[in-house]
Design an enzyme around this catalytic site. Sequence first.
Site, short mmCIF file in Angstrom:
data_model
loop_
_atom_site.label_atom_id
_atom_site.label_comp_id
_atom_site.label_asym_id
_atom_site.label_seq_id
_atom_site.Cartn_x
_atom_site.Cartn_y
_atom_site.Cartn_z
N ASN A 205 0.83 -1.20 0.00
CA ASN A 205 0.00 0.00 0.00
C ASN A 205 0.86 1.26 0.00
O ASN A 205 2.10 1.19 -0.11
CB ASN A 205 -0.97 -0.02 1.19
CG ASN A 205 -0.25 0.01 2.53
OD1 ASN A 205 0.92 0.39 2.64
ND2 ASN A 205 -0.94 -0.41 3.58
N HIS A 253 -8.47 -3.13 -6.85
CA HIS A 253 -7.28 -3.12 -6.00
C HIS A 253 -7.42 -2.11 -4.87
O HIS A 253 -6.98 -2.36 -3.75
CB HIS A 253 -6.04 -2.77 -6.83
CG HIS A 253 -5.33 -3.98 -7.36
ND1 HIS A 253 -4.46 -4.72 -6.61
CD2 HIS A 253 -5.35 -4.57 -8.58
CE1 HIS A 253 -3.98 -5.72 -7.33
NE2 HIS A 253 -4.50 -5.65 -8.54
N GLU A 318 1.26 1.32 -15.86
CA GLU A 318 1.77 0.02 -15.41
C GLU A 318 1.31 -1.12 -16.33
O GLU A 318 2.12 -1.87 -16.87
CB GLU A 318 1.28 -0.21 -13.99
CG GLU A 318 1.68 -1.54 -13.38
CD GLU A 318 1.02 -1.77 -12.03
OE1 GLU A 318 1.52 -2.64 -11.29
OE2 GLU A 318 0.01 -1.10 -11.71
N HIS A 319 0.01 -1.28 -16.46
CA HIS A 319 -0.56 -2.33 -17.32
C HIS A 319 -1.23 -1.69 -18.52
O HIS A 319 -2.03 -0.76 -18.37
CB HIS A 319 -1.64 -3.13 -16.58
CG HIS A 319 -1.19 -3.71 -15.27
ND1 HIS A 319 -1.53 -3.15 -14.04
CD2 HIS A 319 -0.43 -4.80 -14.99
CE1 HIS A 319 -1.01 -3.88 -13.08
NE2 HIS A 319 -0.33 -4.89 -13.62
#
Length: 427
Positions: A205, A253, A318-319
Site C-alpha cells: 500500500n 485493487h 503500469e498495465h
Amino acid sequence: MATFLKKGKSEAELKEADTKVQEAVKQIIAGIEERGDQAVRELSEKFDKWSPESFRLSDEEIQSIVDSVPEQTLDDIKFAQQQIRYFAEQQKAALNDIEVETIPGVFLGHKNVPVNRVGCYIPGGRYPMVASSHMSILTAKVAGVKSVIACTPPINGEIPAATVAAMHLAGADEIYILGGVQAMTAMGVGTESIAPADMLVGPGNAFVAESKRQLFGRVGIDLLAGPTEILVIADESSDAEMVACDILGQSEHGPTSPGVLITTSEKLAQETLKEIDHQLETLPTADIARVAWEENGSIILVENKEEAVVEADKLAYEHVEILTEDPSYFLENMTNYGALFLGPETNVAYGDKVIGTNHTLPTKKAARYTGGLWVGKFLKTCTYQRCTPEASVTIGKYAERLCDLEGFKGHKAQATLRVKRYEKQKV
C-alpha cells in the site's frame, strides 16, 4: 486532438495525500531505528493486533501450515511458480558475463553478481497477494540470491496459510508474519532478531511504498510502486463488455487505482461508460471499484492509432491492454509501459497471477525510465580489468597526460609509477 470524455483526480489532489503518508512513515522508521524489536512489536500490535512469541515461523510451523493447504491450491501455486521460474530462467540465460581484449594486453570484463540478501514483502490486507511470493522470492532465487527473507501480515489475526505455502515453495529462507512499514523497516535497517537485507522488493500500500522510498540508499529497492494502473487501448473492433470488465478488474485493487480507456471510437467510449455502471451493480468488489472509477477513471478519445500511442506514452501506465485490430503496432511503437497485454486473448489478471511475467511493475510514470521487477534486478553487473606489463605502459602514458589535463597529480602518480616500473622490465 485527444479529448477527455471523463477525467480523474488532478495531480495536485493526489500530492496532498502523499504528504501525510510521508510524515507518518518517517516517524515509524525513526522509532524502529531507535528501539528495534520493541518498536516493531508495538506497531504490529497497533496495526495488526498481532504479537506472537516470535514473528518468524519455524520450519515445523511452516510445514504444518503447508500441510493444511488444500491439494488443489498447492497444485495451482506450483503451476504458477513453474511458469514464473521458467521465464525468469530464460531471462537470466540472456545475461552473460563477458571479457574482451580491447587492445593487446588489456582485458576488460563484467560479471553478473547476485545481491547477497533480499527482503521480500508479500501484501495482505483485503487481498492476500499469494502471487507476490512467486514474483519476488522465486525470481530472487533464480537470480542466485543466497538469503531471501520474506514478510507477510496476518489477516484478521490469522496466518494466511496459502501465502505462507507459496513463500515456502518459492524458496524463502526466513518467513515472518509481519506487515506494513514495520516489516519493511525491520528488513531494511535490521533489529536485534532480524538481520538487515541489502535490497527490498515487492508491492504494497501507500505506506509500504513510502517506506521503500525513505529507505532507498541505505538499501536497494526494485522500484517505487504506487496504486495499480490499467490502460486499455481499444478501437471499434473491441466491445464494451470486455473493456469495462478489464478496467474494473484492476479498479478493485483500491480506491486510488486509476483506470483509463484510450479509444478511436466514440461509440465504444459511450458504451463503456454504460457498461461500467452495469457491471458495478453485480461486481462483488464494487464498493472499492466504484470509488476508483469515479475518482480516478478517464476516457480519452483520439483520432487514430498514432495519436493513441502518443497519449499512452504520456501516461506511461503500469498495465496496458491492446484491444485493437493490430496489437503488434503498439508493441512496435510504444515506449512507456510496465507490461503489454496484446489482444483480447490475454489480460492483466493472467500477468498478475500465473502466465510467467512479473507483476511488480512501474507506476506513476516510472515506466518512462524503468521496467518492472525481473531476474536482472537482483544482479549487480560489476566490471573488472587486468593488464599485461606492456599494456600497462601503453595505457599509463595516456593516463599520465589525461590526469595532468585535469590537474589530478595523485592520479597521474599512479600511472607514472607503473610506466617507470614496467618500462624497465622491457629493457
